[in-house]
Each structure stands twice: as structure tokens, then as C-alpha cells.
Design an enzyme around this catalytic site. Sequence first.
Site, mmCIF file in Angstrom:
data_model
loop_
_atom_site.group_PDB
_atom_site.id
_atom_site.type_symbol
_atom_site.label_atom_id
_atom_site.label_comp_id
_atom_site.label_asym_id
_atom_site.label_seq_id
_atom_site.Cartn_x
_atom_site.Cartn_y
_atom_site.Cartn_z
ATOM 1 N N LYS A 96 1.097 -1.319 -0.014
ATOM 2 C CA LYS A 96 0.021 0.345 -0.021
ATOM 3 C C LYS A 96 0.955 1.093 0.385
ATOM 4 C CE LYS A 96 -4.553 1.510 0.231
ATOM 5 N NZ LYS A 96 -5.716 0.619 0.700
ATOM 6 N N ALA A 199 -17.380 -4.454 5.829
ATOM 7 C CA ALA A 199 -17.635 -3.230 5.824
ATOM 8 C C ALA A 199 -17.498 -2.073 5.035
ATOM 9 C CB ALA A 199 -15.682 -2.857 6.129
#
Length: 762
Positions: A96, A199
Site C-alpha cells: 500500500k 465494511a
Amino acid sequence: MSKDSTRRREALVYHAKPQPGKIKIVPTKKYATQRDLALAYSPGVAEPCLEIAKDKSNAYKYTTKGNLVAVISNGTAVLGLGDIGPEASKPVMEGKGLLFKIFADIDGMDIELDTKDVDKFIETVKTIAPTFGGINLEDIKAPEAFEIERRLKEELDIPVMHDDQHGTAIISAAALLNALEIAEKKIDEVRIVISGAGAAAVSCTRLYKAFGAKAENIVMLDSKGVIRSDRDNLSSEKAEFATDRKIDTLEEAMQDADVFIGLSIADIVTPEMLNAMAVDPIVFAMANPDPEIAYDLAIKTREDIIMATGRSDHPNQVNNVLGFPFIFRGALDVRATKINEEMKMAAVRALAELAKEMVPEQVNIAYGETKLTFGREYIIPKPFDPRLIATVPPAVAKAAIESGVAKEPIEDWERYEEQLLQRLGNDNKLLRLLHSRAKTNPKRIVFPEADHLDVLKAAQIVFDEGIGIPILLGRKDVILELKQELEFDADLTIIDTKTDDHNEKKKQYAKQYWELRKRKGVTLYEAEKKMRERNYYAAMMVNEGDADCLISGYSRSYPTVVRPMLELIGKANNVSKVAAVNLMMTERGPMFLADTSINIEPSANDLANIAQMTASAVKLFGLEPVIAMLSYSNFGSSEHPVARKVNEAVRMLHEEHPEIIVDGDIQTDFALNQELHQSKFPFSKLAGRKVNTLIFPSLASANITYKLIKELNKSESIGPIMLGMNKPVHVIQLGASVEEMVNMAAVAVVDAQERGKRKKKA
């Protein structure tokens, strides 16, 4: 060995070599002298410390805080791996950080927390928050993820975002708005089915509602079926989306539905369910790696479908990289205290609108399209679109300012967009574009030196990545042994030109070669001997259409490799001399250098031709060539013949090819330094432009320069790319790395693709 096993081995080697991990910290200031060190640390460092002590906001002025984002996880919901723990999540978090850097020039620092306790997690993040300009939460399981993000957003004064929740929501919302427009449906009227209640699903549904979707038109499902209001023990998030409809299954929910949003598991949607949906159904099957219904099956079932997936090998990829780097970029640049709904909605609108604009040729080339246009198969921008950096961050920044969460508003938006575009200089997307384009239509590529380990490794990568279909030339026993060592079990053509005397093709090629060269003193016997040489055999394969392209040169001298190409394939029509260009991946962006390998002392006419051919090569990569014709003089300041020939070449180009942006003669520093160039030579065609192509007055200067850049700056080099040849044949440098050979293979494949297109048009 299976492809999965090969991929596993490659992944492990990639993360381990040449040094473990994917990111590192490098100095941004000079540190060579005692004076530099005294300023960097003691005693000079005291000065910024005192300024920050007076006003904490000065940390943004004197430290990396304003461009530093923490990527934080506890490893409880990693990718498709689940709860694997903080240490095991570290490769993902480093990844990331890498994406933050290459897409938005943000420094991402991964932090893995060894706790599942919500309060401890929150307290730890709050404690370390002063280090960072933003917090990216990642791979934290629900429902804890909701509480962690909610409280951190309330208690911190820097942007906080859980990308698993909001990334998919933002990208899919942009795609949904455009899909609804194409289907001529209104968001407040459509019936939406959400498969999944984690989520991402919750965040997606909330964002769709913010854009007008009605709660009574939404049905959400979890692993137990439809989430109904009469179900017991619903979490607060699930209760928020519970329906009053008396249905239990996905099959029932899909009846007359307009939109299906899949954030669950593979293959749960059947063709029958698709057929039960309304006209022009919108299906976002985003489970990875396998969607809720296979793309090919879905479009075969419903011709009127508008479909998106999470996969890059199908149209309309919902990819979080379209969002989080650029959202944080905009938030950081105005020192936003949070990422609020207004900022997320601004990102959605920016992405949706960008998909409707004319697509740059660079993007069309990358995806092998003639022309990407807004429609059913293009409802969301592509991840490689260079406009993202100058489109999404300004929209996010403006929303932050307008919603009152920006501490440092931007006043000059035009200058801000220019600064954003400049950040792409260090982000060389060109190789990713090149490889993606090659994969759209792989070609047969000959490797005449396949009995060398590194060459075979390169061929293996080319095959595994779908870049091309290797044809292996060399000692067959050695190739088979090396394949076993590499666990490379693909069934590929292997040809041993020295031992296989019963090869009918070899006899045919020898006769063809003799026909081509018999009036140049070559006998049939000599032609047969030549066909035992791999480079001659390989060139003849391409010449006769038994292969599409070739690369060679790893183990042989340049003349030895080029001679067969020139003898058998020769120059293209209207080409007086062939040339070569090297593509260098530099810190300022891609640079094309010519002629690096063939013409020792080119004339003015040769230089003009080299510049013209190089311009065409640059366009092959989807870039506009901006060409500097180099010399030791500037615009006629020297009367020496070397300077004069460059000046004459420029004159020819200006007269015969006014469409090419080219000027000179000019010194290298003036060519590359825009401010210096503008101040001294404002009349030049290069003034105010970023030069990306350099034409040298001699082979010596070009060859020396590109090798200096390669070795001193560790710049990646692709080339030499042959210019002016009749077929796609290219040379690699003696002892080239595996990566360089793979890149050259991609160049050769793309070259073959382009020639094929031109042939069809003709």
C-alpha cells in the site's frame, strides 16, 4: 510445475531480493560535508525544533509530516487471507505504501499493531499521530473497523480513512452514477441488491444513499441471507440496512432488481438470477479474484448488461487505486483535518466526469484500444490514466476548503495542477503501460539464446505474464535441463538449429536465404551452414512469418546479432539508414536517446531521419515527442562542421516536418533545464516544454551518455530499440538483465502489434 506454484516462487523471490521488502527511507537533503551534517542534526536541527515548539503547524514546513501517511493494520482481515496477524500483514501494508508513492508521490509508512483490542488500537494510533499528515487504516475486520475509524476521525485533527470501507465505495459510486446515466435510470428509483455486509458493503451502501438511493429500494444480504428487520441480533450496521420485505434469498432479491453490487464470494449469481433482473441491469461483481458471476457468462446471458468487476482483465475494473492515493493527496495538500463526506463525494463526481472526457492516446495504447469512449464498457477511468493526479486531488481539496476542514487553502489552482502533474516525473508508469498493452495481443517471439539461464528466465516471465509466446532456440538438452531447474513446464517450441538436420524448415530457410543472397556471392552450401546459426535462423523465422518478432544479443557481440537482421529482413520502405534508440527511465521521467548503436558519424540528413524515426518510436509509447538536437553549441553559436550539421538537420526538420516539436543545435543543460532555456532562448520551439527525446551528433556521444546514465543513476534502460527495420526485430545489450530482456520482449510485441494494425489498414 503449475502456474500457481511458479507464481508463488516468483512472489517470494520478488519480496526477498535484492533486499527484503518493497519500500525504504532515503535522504532528501545533502549530507556529503560536515556542514551538511551540522545543519541536518546538531546544532542546526535545533532551529526548526524551536520554531515547531512555538507553533506545531510548523512541522508541516520543516519536516516530512505533510507528505507522510501511516498505513496501519492489525492484520485481522487481510485481502482474502483473513486474520493472519500483524507480521503477516506487513507485505500488504508495504504494498500500500508503494502504491501511495507511485500514484500520488505520497510517502507511506506501514505500521502493524499487535492488538485486537479496539481501545488499545485507537490509543496507539493517537499516540503516534503527531508523526503523520494522515492515517490510512487497512485490513481491520468488521465491526471493530467501524468503531476504530469513527473514533479516530473524531479524536484526531488529521485525515483518517479506512480504505477497505471507503475506497470501493468511492470508485463503485462513480461507476454506478455513469452506469445509471447510460441505462437512463434514476438513482432514487432503482432497486439495489447488495451481496455482502462487511465494511466495504456498508460504506458503499451509505455512499449510494448520499447520492440519492432510497433505503426502501435496497436489499442487503449476508451469509445467512436477506437482512430483514425482523431478524434477531443484528449489529447496528446491519440493522441500518434491514428491509421490511418478506424475502429470504438472493434469488428472490434479484427479481426485477436494477442494480446488483457484489462484495461477497464467487459464483453465487446464476444466469437465471440475471435474467430475472430489470432491463439494462447493472452488475458490479467485485469479489476477488473470482467475481460473483464470471464476466463472460454474464455478458453471454444478458446482452443489455452493464458490468464491472474487480479484475484488470475485464472492462470496468473497480480498483481502489483510483481513489485512495488521490484522495489523500488532495487532503494533505490543503492540510485537511479530516476526510469528510463532501470530499468523498467530490472524488466520486471527479472520477465519473473524467470517464466522459476524451481519453488520452497513452491510455488507449496501454489497453490496446483504438479509442476508449464513454459507454457500457468504459464507465470508470483506467488506473493508468495520467489525468487522475490532476483531476481527483483538486476536487477533493476544493471540497475540503468549501466544507471548512482545510487549514491551508489553495489560491492558485492552475499552479497547483501543474505541481501535481510534475509529481508524475518520478513515477514511471511507462513500463506498466507497455506490459499491459503487450498482454492485449501476445505475439510469437523468438529467443535465439534460450540455453542461457537468464534468457530462459526472461522467456518464462514473458510466457507467465501473457506478454508473448516464446520460441526457444538453442541446445535442446541444455534448455530442457534449465527448464527443469526453473520449474518451467510450459509446452513451448524448442529448436536446436545445430543438431536437427531433419528440420524441413531449416532446408526451406536455407533455400530462401540463398535466393536472397545468391547474387552477393552466397552459395547454397553456405546458406545451409548459415541456417545452423541461431540468429540467422531466428531472423528467417520472422521473415517467413513463422514468428512475429525476435530479440537477441545477450551473449553475442552487437555486429554478430545485427548482421543477420540487416541481411535477411532489411530496411523498411523509404528508410535510408536504420538507427537505434534507448529508452531511459530517469527521475525526471522517460527519456529517449538516439542513435545509441548504429550510425557512427551521421550526416545532417541522417540526423534528420533519425529524429523522424525516433519521434515515431516515442509515439508508439503514447507520448508526444519533444526533441532536442544536441551539440556543444547553441543555435548556431559555433561554425564547426559538427555543430553546423546539427543546425542543418534542424532546418530540414522544420521545413519538411513542421508537425514535429524539435529544435537545436543546443547544449544538454539548456535542453533539459526549462527555466534556463526559457530565459536564454524564448524563441525556441522547445521553450516552455519538457524535453523527452535527445538526438546526439554521433554514436560515441549517444552511447557514452546512455551508459553513464544507466550506471551512475541506476536508471532502467530499454533498448537499443531498432528503428527503420522492415520487421519487428530488436537487439538487447550484451549481458542484459532478466528485467531488461522482458521489457525488450514487450517492446517487440507492441512493435509487432502496431505493424499488424498498419498492414490491416493498408
